[in-house]
Design an enzyme around this catalytic site. Structure first.
Site, PDB file in Angstrom:
ATOM      1  N   TYR A 120       7.087 -11.608   7.643  1.00 23.90           N
ATOM      2  CA  TYR A 120       7.435 -10.207   7.839  1.00 23.90           C
ATOM      3  C   TYR A 120       7.854  -9.830   9.252  1.00 23.90           C
ATOM      4  O   TYR A 120       8.414  -8.759   9.470  1.00 23.90           O
ATOM      5  CB  TYR A 120       6.292  -9.319   7.335  1.00 23.90           C
ATOM      6  CG  TYR A 120       6.146  -9.448   5.831  1.00 23.90           C
ATOM      7  CD1 TYR A 120       7.025  -8.787   4.984  1.00 23.90           C
ATOM      8  CD2 TYR A 120       5.187 -10.284   5.271  1.00 23.90           C
ATOM      9  CE1 TYR A 120       6.932  -8.920   3.608  1.00 23.90           C
ATOM     10  CE2 TYR A 120       5.089 -10.431   3.884  1.00 23.90           C
ATOM     11  CZ  TYR A 120       5.969  -9.754   3.067  1.00 23.90           C
ATOM     12  OH  TYR A 120       5.883  -9.909   1.706  1.00 23.90           O
ATOM     13  N   PHE A 409      -3.873  -3.555   0.418  1.00 26.92           N
ATOM     14  CA  PHE A 409      -3.021  -3.151  -0.692  1.00 26.92           C
ATOM     15  C   PHE A 409      -1.876  -4.127  -0.888  1.00 26.92           C
ATOM     16  O   PHE A 409      -1.034  -3.934  -1.718  1.00 26.92           O
ATOM     17  CB  PHE A 409      -2.489  -1.718  -0.488  1.00 26.92           C
ATOM     18  CG  PHE A 409      -1.850  -1.481   0.855  1.00 26.92           C
ATOM     19  CD1 PHE A 409      -0.502  -1.773   1.034  1.00 26.92           C
ATOM     20  CD2 PHE A 409      -2.584  -0.995   1.926  1.00 26.92           C
ATOM     21  CE1 PHE A 409       0.104  -1.566   2.265  1.00 26.92           C
ATOM     22  CE2 PHE A 409      -1.989  -0.783   3.160  1.00 26.92           C
ATOM     23  CZ  PHE A 409      -0.638  -1.059   3.326  1.00 26.92           C
TER      24      PHE A 409
END
Length: 409
Positions: A120, A409
């Protein structure tokens, strides 16, 4: 060539099948229903090869606590690319479209938890918070250097927990940067569900609150327990702490003391605690209370750098010229003068030489105050062209508590 478009609710089961394939998972029916409920409340983006869904990502509609503010911040989840379509630009197309939509919606930041941290950074995400796993040897009384708060403790029925601890959690978010909002669905499907998704041997959620009757609570702990070992002579049980919130160190001490004193248990394990947890200071015996792991947690992306910087608060005056690189969002790239302090901030294009040169991912890592610019400069990731510029920016970014969240999450 894939087509990037919204995933309708009718395709959620297809998205789940893709995610389970990618993450080598096969949840039971209850777990699948929980995932379906979560995704039905998310924005959903898919990559289609003809009629086949070959890439997927969803975004929770969070707000995130940042120093002095609460900003809209989509939380990316279920990022998946079919094994047949890897290294074909599917993830890049999804991420670029997600960034475009985030900016168009007016959200200055985005966040995610990285299953593979090497991925990322190239999309501009930097690790903005750290988590720690703390273990307490509770085969003996917990040794403390402070007196626990004497107010009464009481158990709360999980069916009533959201009404009791939900408002407390929402109010507490402002005390630390990096904490996303939780709606009722997220509370019920991720925190208060009867069966833990990661460990089926754990019991149901238990909630203990502290405070005088008829008055607002001063803190709470949410935990689960299980036996360790097998057979008739099972060993002392484990207490797994999912969340502990407290008004004061004395309140926290009372809750930790209660957990360590639970009958038929011998270990308390708290995953995802802040690295500056007061327990690590007021514990009298650090052989009894140990940090067993520390790990990257929330990854942050500055989608609109100017909005992100001007909408947070600042601890000290600073004026620096930043040379910022952002290959995915060129509008963020260039040379800008940041002038900030307790009264606010401006961030405008500048012609003067840069004091600091850095990538947007590194500015994101420092944005919440959890990473020091000077540390990145020492690692060769930030170029300090003006001596003292990194220290000055660190002083302005400083927060009393380290940013932290346990909301994976």
């Amino acid at each position: 060539m894939v087509d990037i478009r919204e995933v309708p609710e009718a395709h959620i089961d297809r998205a789940l099948e893709l995610a389970y394939l990618v993450f080598h998972d096969r949840p039971d029916e209850e777990g699948r229903e929980r995932h379906h409920a979560l995704l039905s409340h998310c924005a959903r983006l898919g990559a289609y090869d003809g009629d086949a869904l070959v890439g997927f990502m969803a975004a929770h509609e969070f707000r995130l606590s940042v120093p002095g503010a609460d900003l809209p911040c989509p939380g990316l989840t279920f990022v998946s690319v079919a094994p047949t379509h890897r290294r074909r630009g599917v993830l890049t197309a999804l991420m670029d479209e997600q960034l475009r939509r985030t900016g168009a919606a007016g959200a200055p930041i985005a966040a995610l938890w990285a299953s593979e941290s090497a991925i990322y950074g190239r999309f501009g995400y930097g690790c903005a918070t750290q988590g720690a796993t703390i273990e307490i040897d509770s085969t003996r009384p917990l040794a403390l250097r402070i007196e626990p708060d004497p107010r009464p403790l009481r158990l709360v029925d999980p069916r009533d927990a959201l009404a009791v601890i939900g408002p407390y959690h929402e109010a507490a978010r402002a005390g630390r940067a990096g904490r996303p909002t939780r709606d009722a669905v997220r509370w019920n499907e991720s925190w208060l569900c009867e069966q833990d998704e990661e460990d089926e041997e754990l019991g149901p959620p238990r909630i203990i609150v502290i405070g005088d009757p008829g008055k607002p609570i001063a803190g709470y702990v949410l935990y689960r327990t299980k036996h360790e070992g097998g057979g008739p002579a099972r060993g002392p049980g484990l207490v797994r702490v999912d969340e502990l919130e407290a008004d004061t160190p004395a309140v926290a001490a009372a809750l930790w003391d209660c957990l360590a004193g639970l009958d038929l248990t011998g270990k308390v394990r708290a995953w995802g605690r802040p690295p500056d947890d007061p327990l690590l200071r007021f514990a009298a015996d650090r052989d009894q209370v140990r940090v067993t792991a520390q790990f990257p947690a929330l990854w942050l992306r500055l989608v609109d750098v100017r909005a992100a910087l001007t909408r947070r608060s600042w601890a000290a005056p600073v004026e620096v010229v930043l040379e910022l690189a952002d290959v995915r969002l060129p509008a963020n790239a260039g040379r800008f003068r940041l002038k900030a302090g307790p009264g606010g901030a401006t961030y405008e294009p500048a012609a003067a030489p840069a004091d600091l040169e850095l990538e947007v991912r590194d500015l994101a890592a420092c944005y919440l105050g959890g990473t020091r610019v000077a540390e990145l400069a020492a690692a060769g990731l930030v170029a300090e062209r003006t001596p003292g510029a990194a220290a000055a920016l660190d002083a302005a970014l400083h927060t009393p508590l380290l940013p932290h969240t346990a909301d994976e999450f």
